[in-house]
Design a protein around this motif. Structure first.
Motif, PDB file in Angstrom:
ATOM      1  N   THR A  52     -20.726 -43.304  24.965  1.00 33.13           N
ATOM      2  CA  THR A  52     -21.363 -43.371  23.659  1.00 33.13           C
ATOM      3  C   THR A  52     -20.478 -42.769  22.578  1.00 33.13           C
ATOM      4  N   ALA A  53     -19.601 -41.864  22.999  1.00 38.40           N
ATOM      5  CA  ALA A  53     -18.737 -41.210  22.004  1.00 38.40           C
ATOM      6  C   ALA A  53     -17.453 -41.998  21.735  1.00 38.40           C
ATOM      7  N   CYS A  54     -17.297 -43.064  22.487  1.00 39.70           N
ATOM      8  CA  CYS A  54     -16.022 -43.774  22.435  1.00 39.70           C
ATOM      9  C   CYS A  54     -16.125 -45.037  21.581  1.00 39.70           C
ATOM     10  N   GLN A  55     -15.358 -45.026  20.455  1.00 37.02           N
ATOM     11  CA  GLN A  55     -15.450 -46.119  19.477  1.00 37.02           C
ATOM     12  C   GLN A  55     -15.001 -47.442  20.076  1.00 37.02           C
ATOM     13  N   TRP A  56     -13.926 -47.356  20.824  1.00 40.96           N
ATOM     14  CA  TRP A  56     -13.390 -48.564  21.438  1.00 40.96           C
ATOM     15  C   TRP A  56     -14.373 -49.192  22.425  1.00 40.96           C
ATOM     16  N   CYS A  57     -15.011 -48.289  23.085  1.00 43.74           N
ATOM     17  CA  CYS A  57     -15.991 -48.789  24.074  1.00 43.74           C
ATOM     18  C   CYS A  57     -17.073 -49.599  23.368  1.00 43.74           C
ATOM     19  N   ILE A  58     -17.558 -49.064  22.247  1.00 43.02           N
ATOM     20  CA  ILE A  58     -18.619 -49.744  21.504  1.00 43.02           C
ATOM     21  C   ILE A  58     -18.125 -51.105  21.010  1.00 43.02           C
ATOM     22  N   TYR A  59     -16.867 -51.084  20.561  1.00 44.42           N
ATOM     23  CA  TYR A  59     -16.284 -52.328  20.087  1.00 44.42           C
ATOM     24  C   TYR A  59     -16.254 -53.367  21.199  1.00 44.42           C
ATOM     25  N   GLN A  60     -15.750 -52.919  22.363  1.00 44.75           N
ATOM     26  CA  GLN A  60     -15.694 -53.847  23.499  1.00 44.75           C
ATOM     27  C   GLN A  60     -17.090 -54.308  23.895  1.00 44.75           C
ATOM     28  N   LEU A  61     -18.038 -53.370  23.802  1.00 42.73           N
ATOM     29  CA  LEU A  61     -19.430 -53.718  24.118  1.00 42.73           C
ATOM     30  C   LEU A  61     -19.926 -54.828  23.194  1.00 42.73           C
ATOM     31  N   ASN A  62     -19.601 -54.659  21.873  1.00 41.04           N
ATOM     32  CA  ASN A  62     -20.038 -55.663  20.908  1.00 41.04           C
ATOM     33  C   ASN A  62     -19.466 -57.029  21.228  1.00 41.04           C
ATOM     34  N   VAL A  63     -18.179 -57.038  21.555  1.00 45.69           N
ATOM     35  CA  VAL A  63     -17.544 -58.307  21.905  1.00 45.69           C
ATOM     36  C   VAL A  63     -18.221 -58.918  23.126  1.00 45.69           C
ATOM     37  N   ALA A  64     -18.447 -58.029  24.118  1.00 46.78           N
ATOM     38  CA  ALA A  64     -19.068 -58.504  25.357  1.00 46.78           C
ATOM     39  C   ALA A  64     -20.469 -59.034  25.085  1.00 46.78           C
ATOM     40  N   GLN A  65     -21.202 -58.316  24.246  1.00 48.23           N
ATOM     41  CA  GLN A  65     -22.564 -58.768  23.937  1.00 48.23           C
ATOM     42  C   GLN A  65     -22.538 -60.126  23.233  1.00 48.23           C
ATOM     43  N   ILE A  88     -22.824 -56.051  33.031  1.00 47.48           N
ATOM     44  CA  ILE A  88     -23.281 -55.242  34.169  1.00 47.48           C
ATOM     45  C   ILE A  88     -23.158 -53.778  33.793  1.00 47.48           C
ATOM     46  N   PRO A  89     -24.220 -53.195  33.283  1.00 40.70           N
ATOM     47  CA  PRO A  89     -24.138 -51.772  32.931  1.00 40.70           C
ATOM     48  C   PRO A  89     -24.181 -50.913  34.190  1.00 40.70           C
ATOM     49  N   VAL A  90     -23.328 -49.933  34.236  1.00 42.46           N
ATOM     50  CA  VAL A  90     -23.283 -48.997  35.364  1.00 42.46           C
ATOM     51  C   VAL A  90     -23.479 -47.613  34.794  1.00 42.46           C
ATOM     52  N   LEU A  91     -24.505 -46.940  35.324  1.00 46.05           N
ATOM     53  CA  LEU A  91     -24.827 -45.629  34.758  1.00 46.05           C
ATOM     54  C   LEU A  91     -24.184 -44.553  35.598  1.00 46.05           C
ATOM     55  N   LEU A  92     -23.193 -43.905  34.992  1.00 48.12           N
ATOM     56  CA  LEU A  92     -22.433 -42.893  35.720  1.00 48.12           C
ATOM     57  C   LEU A  92     -23.167 -41.563  35.757  1.00 48.12           C
ATOM     58  N   GLU A  93     -23.866 -41.328  34.680  1.00 45.45           N
ATOM     59  CA  GLU A  93     -24.667 -40.100  34.611  1.00 45.45           C
ATOM     60  C   GLU A  93     -25.813 -40.338  33.644  1.00 45.45           C
ATOM     61  N   GLY A  94     -26.801 -39.450  33.688  1.00 46.95           N
ATOM     62  CA  GLY A  94     -27.947 -39.601  32.796  1.00 46.95           C
ATOM     63  C   GLY A  94     -27.531 -39.382  31.357  1.00 46.95           C
ATOM     64  N   ILE A  95     -27.973 -40.230  30.449  1.00 46.09           N
ATOM     65  CA  ILE A  95     -27.655 -40.010  29.042  1.00 46.09           C
ATOM     66  C   ILE A  95     -28.918 -40.086  28.201  1.00 46.09           C
ATOM     67  N   ASP A  96     -28.894 -39.317  27.143  1.00 48.42           N
ATOM     68  CA  ASP A  96     -30.038 -39.268  26.248  1.00 48.42           C
ATOM     69  C   ASP A  96     -30.030 -40.516  25.377  1.00 48.42           C
ATOM     70  N   THR A  97     -30.980 -41.372  25.584  1.00 57.84           N
ATOM     71  CA  THR A  97     -30.955 -42.662  24.886  1.00 57.84           C
ATOM     72  C   THR A  97     -31.197 -42.550  23.387  1.00 57.84           C
ATOM     73  N   LYS A  98     -31.810 -41.407  22.984  1.00 58.72           N
ATOM     74  CA  LYS A  98     -32.138 -41.261  21.564  1.00 58.72           C
ATOM     75  C   LYS A  98     -30.904 -41.310  20.671  1.00 58.72           C
ATOM     76  N   HIS A  99     -29.842 -40.661  21.149  1.00 58.85           N
ATOM     77  CA  HIS A  99     -28.684 -40.528  20.284  1.00 58.85           C
ATOM     78  C   HIS A  99     -27.647 -41.604  20.505  1.00 58.85           C
ATOM     79  N   MET A 100     -28.052 -42.663  21.113  1.00 58.65           N
ATOM     80  CA  MET A 100     -27.072 -43.721  21.402  1.00 58.65           C
ATOM     81  C   MET A 100     -26.983 -44.704  20.256  1.00 58.65           C
ATOM     82  N   LYS A 101     -25.933 -45.380  20.223  1.00 58.07           N
ATOM     83  CA  LYS A 101     -25.736 -46.438  19.232  1.00 58.07           C
ATOM     84  C   LYS A 101     -26.744 -47.554  19.493  1.00 58.07           C
TER      85      LYS A 101
END
Ligand SMILES: *[C@@H]1O[C@H](CO)[C@@H](O)[C@H](O)[C@H]1NC(C)=O
Ligand SMILES: *[C@@H]1O[C@H](CO)[C@@H](O)[C@H](O)[C@H]1NC(C)=O
Ligand SMILES: *[C@@H]1O[C@H](CO)[C@@H](O)[C@H](O)[C@H]1NC(C)=O
Ligand SMILES: *[C@@H]1O[C@H](CO)[C@@H](O)[C@H](O)[C@H]1NC(C)=O
Ligand SMILES: *[C@@H]1O[C@H](CO)[C@@H](O)[C@H](O)[C@H]1NC(C)=O
Ligand SMILES: *[C@@H]1O[C@H](CO)[C@@H](O)[C@H](O)[C@H]1NC(C)=O
Ligand SMILES: *[C@@H]1O[C@H](CO)[C@@H](O)[C@H](O)[C@H]1NC(C)=O
Ligand SMILES: *[C@@H]1O[C@H](CO)[C@@H](O)[C@H](O)[C@H]1NC(C)=O
Ligand SMILES: *[C@@H]1O[C@H](CO)[C@@H](O)[C@H](O)[C@H]1NC(C)=O
Ligand SMILES: *[C@@H]1O[C@H](CO)[C@@H](O)[C@H](O)[C@H]1NC(C)=O
Ligand SMILES: *[C@@H]1O[C@H](CO)[C@@H](O)[C@H](O)[C@H]1NC(C)=O
Ligand SMILES: *[C@@H]1O[C@H](CO)[C@@H](O)[C@H](O)[C@H]1NC(C)=O
Length: 736
Positions: A640-653, A665-678
């Protein structure tokens, strides 16, 4: 003629024999002769009484001295002469009671009873005097005449085919108080025949054929006059002189005119009977009880007007008006108490002293009982078989003195405790033979129960469910009180289950309703049950939690049995998957993800490893995402903190719009607080369920299986024509 001669002949011989025998008896002294006499073999003796009834004795046995009572009923003495009577010699001075009832006597010879100087009670009923033979009756006249020396008080002449009063031709009856001539054939009765019986108190003419009756002589001492079961027509017998309005029956208290054919209760005929206390008019043919029929019977206490269901049509408003009346029987008239044309609404207003009322076998319907509510002095109320469906709560409250209540044979289905609230003096309550299925427990308030001596609720429609156990317990409890052991009449024999079917006719006492056999342990049992169910559930949940991954793996394997293993890439794609991940998660990607997938022959593109140097970064990302069949998104806090990741996510979406949801295929590596997500990551979570990674090996087995299934999933196959082209023409060449 020969017969008559023979008859007189035999009588003559008998008389001769008699005189001889009589002489011998006379000489012997009682004291000497009688001492040896013991109780006859077939008889039953006490000091003063001998009973030889039902023995078919053909003679009168010798009796010891001092016998006062001799019962020979049901013997077989065809001819009774003074000779047979002489066997009673030793008790001539003492015998007061003699029963020759049903002794098959056809003939009396001479002054048979002359020697019974102390006889007070004589029963000659049911003998076989044939009415066709006049002589036989003449012998009875003589026999009765021979009683004139005795102080006879009671004489029974029932069932002797007597037709008129001539039998008393010689009998003076000076001391007679009770005369019974039931079941004879008297058609015409004139009280003149009894005029010498100046002490007569009871006269019983029950069951004769009387249709003409003349009572003008009067029997002043008579108190009880039974004329029931005769054929008295239309009008009642005339007790009152039509000139003076007076009667000569000045002591009459009880008059029974039941079972006649009286149609008109013509009060002038009995109005003069100022001493009359009981009048029975049951079973006559009355249609209409007119006003003041009984008003002038100023001593009347009991009036029976029952069993006239085939004739009775109407009881008028003041028909039963009487200041003295205590007991009234209107049973069996089939009257509709709801119809004022049959029973006037106010008919019970004119009986201020009434304490006992029987209205059984009428139709009170749903509302008829309310005309009884004026009778506040009632102590006895009998309402059996009156089609009562309901016992209104406020009904019995009108009778605070009630002691005897009969509600049997009705159609009551239920009642409430309140109905018996204000009847604390109740001693007998009969509710048997109704349709009550559920009795309240307790059925009666304790104040009502206090004075109750008899409670009958047999023959109801008991439903033997678990509730019945309570009622039974109450019964048991009540009966355990030493003062109440006989309270419940007919229990247990007459208290049987009606339902359920398997318990039909089973005694209430013995019925074991299903599912509530162990009432005492019911609570314990249910607690134990629920506790053990809870325990089993908990165990299942815990075990399920511990082995949750195994279970899920198992389920997953079953669900994807067919598509296990690696699916070769089609020509359209260069990579099986493109992995989007944050820099900080690269260790896991390289050591775990890449290693495992590539061992399984999947072609994986990772930006850090496979990027071609020199190609602009954005272009490269888009290009390779388009060359991949799927995109794995390694979700973590880092992601969630990674700008590039979000960019790639957008392209993928964007690409997923064409290729469908399986592309991502989302893979959850650890629990994350969904409230503060993009927004885009939140969207991802909403549209697809991430595959979770964990440390345990079991869980990871599942992870890999799930991941590989996701990698093998079929995509939309129409992307070629639409999706790709529409995205951006600039990249079209890259694929081809
Ligand atoms: C009375 O009975 C005894 C024997 O029981 C007998 O000897 C005697 O003769 C009897 N007397 C008379 C008067 O019958
Ligand atoms: C005599 O009377 C008693 C009591 O009344 C009775 O029990 C007994 O059976 C009678 N005996 C005969 C022989 O009738
Ligand atoms: C008396 O006679 C009747 C009719 O024959 C018979 O039924 C009954 O058993 C007899 N009784 C005795 C005690 O013999
Ligand atoms: C008198 O009684 C005896 C038995 O007690 C009997 O044998 C005898 O026949 C009786 N006499 C008459 C005349 O009935
Ligand atoms: C029988 O009657 C005589 C005369 O009246 C009397 O003296 C005698 O006591 C009586 N016997 C019994 C047992 O009553
Ligand atoms: C004589 O015996 C019969 C039969 O038991 C009984 O019904 C009747 O009351 C007795 N009569 C007298 C006067 O005791
Ligand atoms: C009565 O006695 C006569 C003879 O005297 C006999 O024929 C008849 O059977 C007897 N009846 C009964 C019921 O014993
Ligand atoms: C009838 O009773 C009266 C008393 O009431 C008595 O003087 C008279 O002797 C009695 N008659 C006979 C026949 O005993
Ligand atoms: C009644 O008594 C009188 C005399 O006292 C007598 O002349 C008359 O015959 C008696 N009547 C009957 C029915 O016995
Ligand atoms: C009284 O009764 C007699 C005979 O029953 C009859 O002749 C007479 O007319 C009656 N008198 C009246 C006033 O009814
Ligand atoms: C009742 O008696 C009175 C006089 O005692 C009389 O005036 C009245 O008519 C009588 N009533 C009937 C219904 O006979
Ligand atoms: C039973 O009744 C008696 C008198 O009728 C009374 O004294 C006693 O208290 C009663 N016992 C109970 C348990 O009600």
């Amino acid at each position: 003629m020969g017969q008559i001669l023979f008859f007189y002949g035999s009588v003559a011989i008998l008389v001769l024999f008699l005189v001889k025998g009589f002489e011998t008896v006379q000489v012997s002294s009682c004291q000497v002769d009688c001492k040896n006499i013991t109780c006859p073999v077939y008889c039953n003796c006490t000091e003063t009484r001998v009973s030889c009834h039902n023995k078919n004795l053909t003679y009168i046995p010798r009796v010891p001295c001092g016998i006062t009572h001799l019962n020979l009923s049901n013997s077989n003495i065809s001819i009774l002469s003074i000779n047979e009577i002489n066997n009673l010699t030793c008790s001539f001075e003492n015998l007061t009671h003699l029963s020759l009832r049903d002794c098959k006597i056809t003939l009396f010879v001479g002054d048979v009873f002359t020697n019974l100087k102390q006889l007070e009670v004589l029963d000659l009923s049911f003998n076989k005097l044939l009415s066709s033979q006049k002589e036989n009756f003449q012998t009875l006249q003589t026999a009765l005449g021979s009683l004139n020396g005795a102080p006879l008080r009671h004489l029974k002449l029932d069932h002797l085919l007597i037709q008129n009063g001539e039998i008393f031709k010689y009998f003076e009856g000076r001391n007679l108080t009770h005369l019974s001539m039931r079941e004879n054939q008297i058609i015409e009765f004139n009280d003149k025949i009894l005029q010498n019986f100046t002490k007569l108190v009871h006269l019983d003419l029950h069951d004769n054929w009387i249709n003409k009756i003349n009572l003008s002589s009067g029997i002043e001492t008579l108190e009880l006059f039974n004329l029931s079961h005769n054929q008295i027509n239309i009008f009642p017998p005339v007790f009152c002189d039509n000139q003076t309005g007076k009667t000569r029956y000045t002591h009459l208290k009880n008059l029974d005119l039941s079972w006649n054919q009286i149609i008109v209760p013509y009060s002038q005929n009995w109005n003069c009977l100022k001493t009359l206390e009981t009048l029975n008019l049951s079973r006559n043919d009355m249609e209409d009880i007119t006003n003041d029929s009984f008003t002038n019977l100023t001593s009347l206490r009991t009036l029976i007007l029952s069993e006239m269901r085939f004739s009775m049509r109407r009881i008028r408003r003041e028909a039963l008006k009487s200041d003295s009346l205590r007991c009234l029987d209107l049973s069996g008239n089939g009257l509709n108490f709801e119809n004022p044309k049959e029973v006037d609404d106010n008919v019970f207003l004119y009986m201020p002293s009434l304490t006992s009322l029987d209205v059984s076998d009428n139709d009170l319907g749903s509302d008829g009982a309310k005309i009884l509510t004026n009778l506040s002095h009632l102590e006895t109320l009998i309402m059996s078989h009156v089609y009562l469906r309901l016992l209104p709560d406020d009904f019995l409250g009108h009778f605070p003195n009630l002691r005897y209540l009969d509600l049997s044979r009705n159609k009551i289905e239920q009642f409430s405790l309140e109905a018996f609230q204000n009847v604390g003096k109740l001693e007998l309550l009969n509710m048997s033979d109704n349709l009550i299925s559920n009795f309240p427990v307790p059925p009666l308030p304790s104040a009502t129960l206090k004075n109750l001596k008899t409670f009958n609720f047999a023959y109801n429609y008991f439903i033997c469910d678990c509730e019945i156990v309570k009622l039974r317990k109450w019964i048991k409890n009540v009966l355990s009180d030493p003062n109440k052991t006989n309270l419940i009449s007919g229990y247990p024999d007459q208290y049987r289950c009606y339902k359920p079917q398997p318990l039909h006719q089973v005694l209430l006492k013995d019925a074991e309703p299903a599912h509530c056999k162990h009432t005492k342990y019911e609570l314990v049992l249910s607690v134990v049950c629920s506790v053990s169910i809870c325990f089993v559930c908990t165990v299942l949940i815990v075990v399920g939690y511990i082995y949750r991954w195994k279970i899920r793996l198992f389920l997953h394997t079953i669900a994807h049995k067919k598509d296990g293993g690696y699916h070769p890439l089609t020509y359209k794609f260069e990579y099986n998957t493109y992995v989007v991940y944050a820099e900080k998660d690269s260790a896991w990607v390289i050591h775990d993800l890449l290693k495992d997938l590539e061992e399984a022959k999947y072609k994986v593109y990772t930006k850090d490893r496979d990027s071609v140097p020199g190609v602009a970064r954005c272009d490269e990302i888009v290009d390779n995402i388009y060359k991949s069949k799927t995109v794995i998104l390694v979700l973590s806090k880092n992601f969630t903190a990674c700008q590039w990741c979000i960019y790639q996510l957008n392209v993928a979406q964007a690409r997923a719009v064409t290729l469908g949801p399986h592309f991502l295929i989302p893979v959850l590596l650890e629990g994350i607080d969904t409230k503060h997500m993009k927004k885009s990551v939140q969207h991802l979570f909403r549209t697809s369920t991430p595959i979770e990674w964990a440390r345990q090996s079991t869980k990871n087995k599942l992870f890999w299986t799930e991941l590989k299934t996701a990698l093998n999933a079929e995509l939309n196959d129409d992307f070629e024509e639409t999706g790709y082209q529409s995205y951006n023409g600039e990249y079209a060449s890259i694929v081809t």
